[in-house]
Design an enzyme around this catalytic site. Structure first.
Site, PDB file in Angstrom:
ATOM      1  CG  HIS A 121      -1.884   0.977   1.434  1.00 43.53           C
ATOM      2  ND1 HIS A 121      -1.618   2.252   1.856  1.00 43.53           N
ATOM      3  CD2 HIS A 121      -3.225   0.926   1.240  1.00 43.53           C
ATOM      4  CE1 HIS A 121      -2.748   2.944   1.924  1.00 43.53           C
ATOM      5  NE2 HIS A 121      -3.742   2.160   1.559  1.00 43.53           N
ATOM      6  CG  ASP A 198       0.591  -2.481   6.354  1.00 48.49           C
ATOM      7  OD1 ASP A 198      -0.378  -2.634   7.128  1.00 48.49           O
ATOM      8  OD2 ASP A 198       0.528  -1.798   5.313  1.00 48.49           O
ATOM      9  CD  GLN A 201      -6.828  -4.515   3.846  1.00 48.30           C
ATOM     10  OE1 GLN A 201      -7.763  -5.298   4.037  1.00 48.30           O
ATOM     11  NE2 GLN A 201      -7.030  -3.244   3.578  1.00 48.30           N
ATOM     12  CE  LYS A 224      -7.387  -0.866   6.466  1.00 48.56           C
ATOM     13  NZ  LYS A 224      -8.093  -0.177   5.398  1.00 48.56           N
ATOM     14  CB  CYS A 362      -3.906   3.362  -1.505  1.00 49.66           C
ATOM     15  SG  CYS A 362      -5.202   4.540  -1.220  1.00 49.66           S
TER      16      CYS A 362
END
Ligand code: C6P
Length: 404
Positions: A121, A198, A201, A224, A362
Site C-alpha cells: 500500500h 503492516d 489487512q 478495519k 492506494c
C-alpha cells in the site's frame, strides 16, 4: 458455526437500504462496519467519563485514564505482546509506519538498504521513500509473480548486510495474498535487519501473535476491526522503542522540560505526544472484545467460504479476470471485466445497493505490474453472506449488458 443472521443483527447499518436497495457491503478492506456495542461504547464514554487522561487527579480523569490503559492491556493480550508499553496508540496504520520510518532517520546512513515488497500500500512505500531522501538510503523491491505471490528466492538474494529494515504487509489489500511473514521475519533477522509488518489487512481476519512471529514492529488500524476511525496500534519490541527517538514533541511525552533541555518520558508515553483519541483508544478495546467473542476460527471459516463461493460465482461471468490468485489468500477478490472500466461497473452496481471499491486501491505499483488502471475489489467480512454474493453477481451481469 457462525450464526450469521444473529451477527448481522449486531450491525445496524447492514439493515439499511442504499439507493432503495438492501445494502450489500463488500468494501470491508477499506473499513469495517461497527457493531452496536462499539457505537454504544463511544456514547457511553462521552456521556459518563469524558476527561483528559494521564493529567488530572480528579475522578473523571482517573476513570478515563483507567479505561484507556485497560484497553491497551486488551490490545496487548490480543496480539500477545510481552509488555503493555510495547503497544502504542496511534491514529492508524499510516501513522504507525511513519513513526517507525521517522525513527530510522537517526539510524540509517547513505548506502544502507530498505526492502519493501512489490505489493505494498502507498502507506508502506512513501514514508520509506521520504526516509531515503533524508538519509541517502536505497529502496529495494521484493518482486512478485503473476499470481501475486512474493518470490522468496529473490527476497533471499536481496537481503545483505546493507539491509537495515524490511517492511512488508501481512496481507495485501489489493490482491488478498497472505505473505509468508514468519519466513521473512526469520530471514531478515539472519541478515541483521529489523522488520516491520503492516497488519492493516490481516487483523480483520486473524489474531497475530507478535512474540511467536518475533517481528520488530507490527502496525494496524482500529477501523478495519470494527473499531472507530482515527485510532490504531503500533507494536514495537521494547528494545527498538527505547532505541528510536520520539516522533513528535509535546505534552505527555516528556519527563522534564527546561529551555535548555528536555528529557523524555518512559514508554509508551515517549511516543504518545498530545491529547490522543481517548474515546477511540478505549473503544478499540470494545471492538477487539467483540471480535474475540465472535471468534477468529469462526471468522476465518465464514470468510473462507465466502472467498471460495465468490471466486466460483464471479468466474462464471464471461471475460472476468481475477487479479491475485495466490495459494494463500484471504477474502478479497480483485477483478476486471474485459473491455469495461472498473469505475463504470462500480458506479452501476452502487445504484443497486452494492458497495465495492474500484481503482488502484492506494497500490499503484500493483496495477502497473499487471498493466491495468485499477480493479473492482469485493472484500468480504464475517457478517457477509453467499446470498449477497449472488446479488452482486447478478448486478455485475446487468452492468455488463448495459456497458457492452
Ligand atoms: N487500505 C483499502 O481500501 P490507514 O488509512 O492508515 O487506516 O491504513 C492504511 C493502509 C496501510 N496498509 C494497508 C495494507 C492497507 O490496506 C491500508 C488501508 C484501505 O485498501 C484504505 S486505502
Amino acid at each position: 458455526m457462525l450464526d450469521v443472521n444473529k451477527i448481522r443483527a449486531d450491525f445496524p447499518i447492514l439493515s439499511q437500504k442504499v439507493n432503495g436497495k438492501a445494502l450489500v457491503y463488500f468494501d470491508n478492506g477499506a473499513t469495517s462496519q461497527k457493531p452496536q456495542v462499539v457505537i454504544d461504547a463511544i456514547s457511553k464514554y462521552y456521556q459518563e467519563i469524558n476527561a483528559n487522561i494521564h493529567r488530572g487527579v480528579h475522578t473523571l480523569s482517573q476513570l478515563a485514564t483507567d479505561a484507556y490503559e485497560i484497553s491497551r492491556g486488551k490490545l496487548q493480550n490480543h496480539i500477545n505482546a510481552k509488555f503493555p508499553h510495547e503497544v502504542l496508540f496511534t491514529s492508524g496504520t499510516t501513522h504507525g509506519i511513519n513513526l517507525v520510518a521517522n525513527g530510522f532517520a537517526s539510524i540509517l546512513k547513505p548506502g544502507d538498504e530498505i526492502l519493501v515488497s512489490a505489493m505494498e500500500h502507498h502507506s508502506n512505500i512513501v514514508p520509506w521513500q521520504m526516509l531515503c531522501e533524508k538519509t541517502g538510503a536505497i529502496l529495494r523491491v521484493i518482486p512478485m509473480n503473476l499470481n501475486g505471490e512474493l518470490i522468496m528466492s529473490e527476497y533471499d538474494k536481496l537481503l545483505s548486510d546493507k539491509t537495515k529494515i524490511v517492511t512488508v504487509n501481512h496481507i495485501s489489500n489489493a490482491l488478498g495474498t497472505v505473505n509468508p511473514i514468519k519466513y521473512m521475519i526469520d530471514k531478515a533477522h539472519e541478515a541483521g535487519a529489523a522488520i516491520l509488518i503492516d497488519g492493516a489487512q490481516a487483523v480483520p481476519h486473524l489474531k497475530p501473535d507478535v512474540q511467536e512471529l518475533n517481528c520488530d514492529f507490527y502496525v494496524f488500524s482500529g477501523h478495519k476491526i470494527c473499531g472507530p476511525t482515527g485510532v490504531g496500534i503500533l507494536y514495537g519490541k521494547e528494545a527498538w522503542l527505547n532505541k528510536l527517538p520520539p516522533y513528535q514533541g509535546g505534552g505527555e511525552m516528556i519527563k522534564e522540560v527546561t529551555f535548555e533541555k528536555t528529557t523524555y518520558a518512559e514508554l509508551p508515553h515517549k511516543f504518545e505526544a498530545g491529547t490522543p483519541n481517548i474515546a477511540g483508544g478505549i473503544v478499540l478495546g470494545t471492538a477487539v472484545d467483540y471480535m474475540n467473542e465472535v471468534g477468529f476460527d469462526n471468522i476465518q471459516q465464514q470468510e473462507l467460504e465466502l472467498l471460495e463461493y465468490g471466486t466460483k460465482r464471479l468466474l462464471e461471468i464471461e471475460g472476468l479476470k481475477i487479479f491475485g490468485t495466490a495459494a494463500a489468500k484471504t477474502s478479497v477478490i480483485s477483478f476486471n471485466i474485459e473491455g469495461i472500466h472498473p469505475y463504470d461497473i462500480g458506479t452501476i452496481i452502487d445504484k443497486l445497493g452494492i458497495a465495492v471499491r474500484t481503482g488502484h486501491h492506494c497500490a499503484q505499483p500493483i496495477m502497473d505490474f499487471f498493466k491495468i488502471p485499477g480493479t473492482i475489489r469485493a472484500s468480504f467480512a464475517f457478517y457477509n453472506t453467499p446470498e449477497e454474493i449472488d446479488v452482486m453477481v447478478e448486478a455485475i451481469k446487468k452492468a455488463k449488458v448495459m456497458l457492452s
